[in-house]
Design an enzyme around this catalytic site. Structure first.
Site, PDB file in Angstrom:
ATOM      1  N   HIS A   1       0.932  27.475  17.707  1.00  0.00           N
ATOM      2  CA  HIS A   1       0.668  26.112  17.242  1.00  0.00           C
ATOM      3  C   HIS A   1      -0.030  25.252  18.303  1.00  0.00           C
ATOM      4  CE1 HIS A   1       3.403  27.056  13.929  1.00  0.00           C
ATOM      5  NE2 HIS A   1       4.383  27.286  14.772  1.00  0.00           N
TER       6      HIS A   1
HETATM    7  O1  RIB Z   1       5.795  22.823  13.995  1.00  0.00           O
HETATM    8  C1  RIB Z   1       5.369  23.290  15.251  1.00  0.00           C
HETATM    9  C2  RIB Z   1       5.342  22.169  16.248  1.00  0.00           C
HETATM   10  O2  RIB Z   1       6.665  21.619  16.402  1.00  0.00           O
HETATM   11  C3  RIB Z   1       4.938  22.638  17.657  1.00  0.00           C
HETATM   12  O3  RIB Z   1       4.316  21.587  18.335  1.00  0.00           O
HETATM   13  C4  RIB Z   1       6.255  22.961  18.297  1.00  0.00           C
HETATM   14  O4  RIB Z   1       6.213  22.882  19.722  1.00  0.00           O
HETATM   15  C5  RIB Z   1       7.122  21.843  17.745  1.00  0.00           C
HETATM   16  O5  RIB Z   1       6.883  20.681  18.537  1.00  0.00           O
END
Ligand code: RIB
Ligand code: CA
Length: 313
Positions: A238
Site C-alpha cells: 500500500h
Molecule cells: O489500508 C492500508 C493503509 O492503512 C496503509 O497505509 C497501512 O499502513 C494502514 O495505515
C-alpha cells in the site's frame, strides 16, 4: 522533489520511508506522525528509530494528533502491524528531539517556507492534513500536490465491506482533504492490493544488509496477516506504492480524475470513498478538473523496483 511524509508506521509505512530515502530525487524535509496503525506518539518514535536505522537522524519528526477529528483513537491494528507498530522488531533507538510544533503546525511552516515546492505524501489517516488546513486556509495553494494512500473506489474495503483503514479512521478529515481544492491523487486498494511482495522478496530482504533485513523481519508479521487474504505468505504494498506514484517511478496506466466524497455518517458505509465513476462507460470518460485523481493501475509490477531500492539501503 521536496517531500513531507505524513505516516502511521506501520510496517508498509516503514517500506515507504525506506523507498523515499533510497530514491535519489527525493528531499525528505519532514515527517509527521498520525494515529492509525498505532498511536501518534509510538508512530513518531518508530519514525525516528527508522530514520536512525536508515542513517538519516537529521530529518525532523513532528508528533501528530493522537485522536481523530470526531472520535478518540481506539487502539490501532496490532493484529496487522504488531503491538509496537513495526512487527515487534526492536530498532536502535533514535535520540533526536521531536520537532517543537505539532505535525500540522510543522507542515504549515514548511509549506509557507517553500511555497509551491512541497509534495505531500499521506499514508495514514488524514487528521494532520485536515488540522493543517484549519490552521492555514491558504495551505492548499502553497502545496504542489498531495498523494494519499487510502480509500477504495470499486474495490471492497479492508476494515469494513465499504471502507479502507486510513479513511475509516478519520472520515471527516478525509472529506476535508478531498474538498480543499489542492491537486490530490488517491492511491486506493483498487491499485495497492494488486502490487505485492512474495516469499522470494522476503527472503531477499532477510538475506540483505542490516537495513533490508530489519524490514524483512517486520514483514514477517505483515505476511502472517496477509496470508489469510492471499492464501500464501505475501503482502500488499500500500504505502510504498503511493510513494512511487509520487516520485513517478510507478507509472500510472489507468486513472480517473473525478469528484470523491466520503461517507461521514454512522451507518455501515462510514468511511467509504464514493467516486463519481458513472461516466466511465462513455467512449471517453469525462475528466473533472476539480476532482481527485483516482489511480486504478500502474504500467509495470512495482515489487521488483521496490525490492531493488530497499536492498540498496
Ligand atoms: O489500508 C492500508 C493503509 O492503512 C496503509 O497505509 C497501512 O499502513 C494502514 O495505515
Ligand atoms: Ca500507513
Amino acid at each position: 522533489m521536496l517531500v513531507y511524509l505524513d505516516c502511521d508506521p506501520g510496517i508498509d509505512d516503514a517500506l515507504a520511508l525506506g523507498y523515499l530515502l533510497a530514491h535519489p530525487d527525493v528531499e525528505l524535509a519532514l515527517i509527521g506522525s498520525v494515529s492509525g496503525n498505532t498511536d501518534a506518539a509510538t508512530a513518531a518514535a518508530n519514525a525516528r528509530d527508522l530514520l536512525e536505522l536508515f542513517g538519516h537522524p537529521e530529518i525532523p519528526v513532528a508528533v501528530g494528533r493522537t485522536d481523530f477529528l470526531s472520535h478518540p483513537y481506539s487502539g490501532g491494528a496490532p493484529h496487522v502491524h504488531g503491538n509496537n507498530g513495526i512487527g515487534g522488531v526492536q530498532l536502535p533507538g533514535g535520540a533526536a528531539p521531536f520537532a517543537p510544533g505539532s505535525a500540522a503546525e510543522e507542515l504549515v511552516g514548511l509549506a509557507r517556507s517553500r511555497p509551491g515546492e512541497l509534495h505531500v505524501l499521506a499514508i495514514g489517516p488524514l487528521t494532520n492534513l485536515a488540522v493543517a488546513l484549519e490552521i492555514d486556509p491558504e495551505l492548499a495553494s502553497l502545496v504542489a500536490d498531495v498523494v494519499v494512500m487510502g480509500g477504495a473506489a470499486l474495490a471492497p474495503g479492508n476494515v469494513t465491506a465499504a471502507a479502507e483503514a486510513n479513511i475509516h479512521n478519520d472520515p471527516e478529515a478525509a472529506a476535508a482533504v478531498f474538498a480543499a481544492g489542492w491537486d490530490v491523487t488517491l492511491v486506493p486498494l483498487d491499485a495497492t492490493m494488486f502490487q505485492r511482495f512474495e516469499q522470494g522478496d522476503l527472503d531477499a530482504l532477510l538475506a540483505g544488509g542490516p537495513r533490508a533485513a530489519a524490514l524483512g523481519r517486520m514483514l514477517e508479521t505483515y505476511y502472517a496477516f496477509y496470508t489469510q487474504h492471499f492464501g500464501r505468505p505475501s503482502s500488499a504494498l500500500h504505502d510504498p506504492l503511493a510513494a512511487a506514484v509520487l516520485t513517478g517511478e510507478a507509472v500510472v496506466s489507468r486513472a480517473s480524475r473525478v469528484p470523491v466524497v466520503v461517507d461521514t455518517g454512522d451507518g455501515p458505509g462510514r468511511g467509504q470513498t464514493i467516486a463519481e465513476l458513472r461516466g466511465r462507460y462513455r467512449p471517453v470518460a469525462p475528466e473533472h478538473p476539480e476532482g481527485v485523481r483516482v489511480v486504478f493501475d500502474i504500467a509495470d509490477p512495482f515489487a521488483p523496483q521496490l525490492l531493488a531500492r530497499l536492498l540498496a539501503l
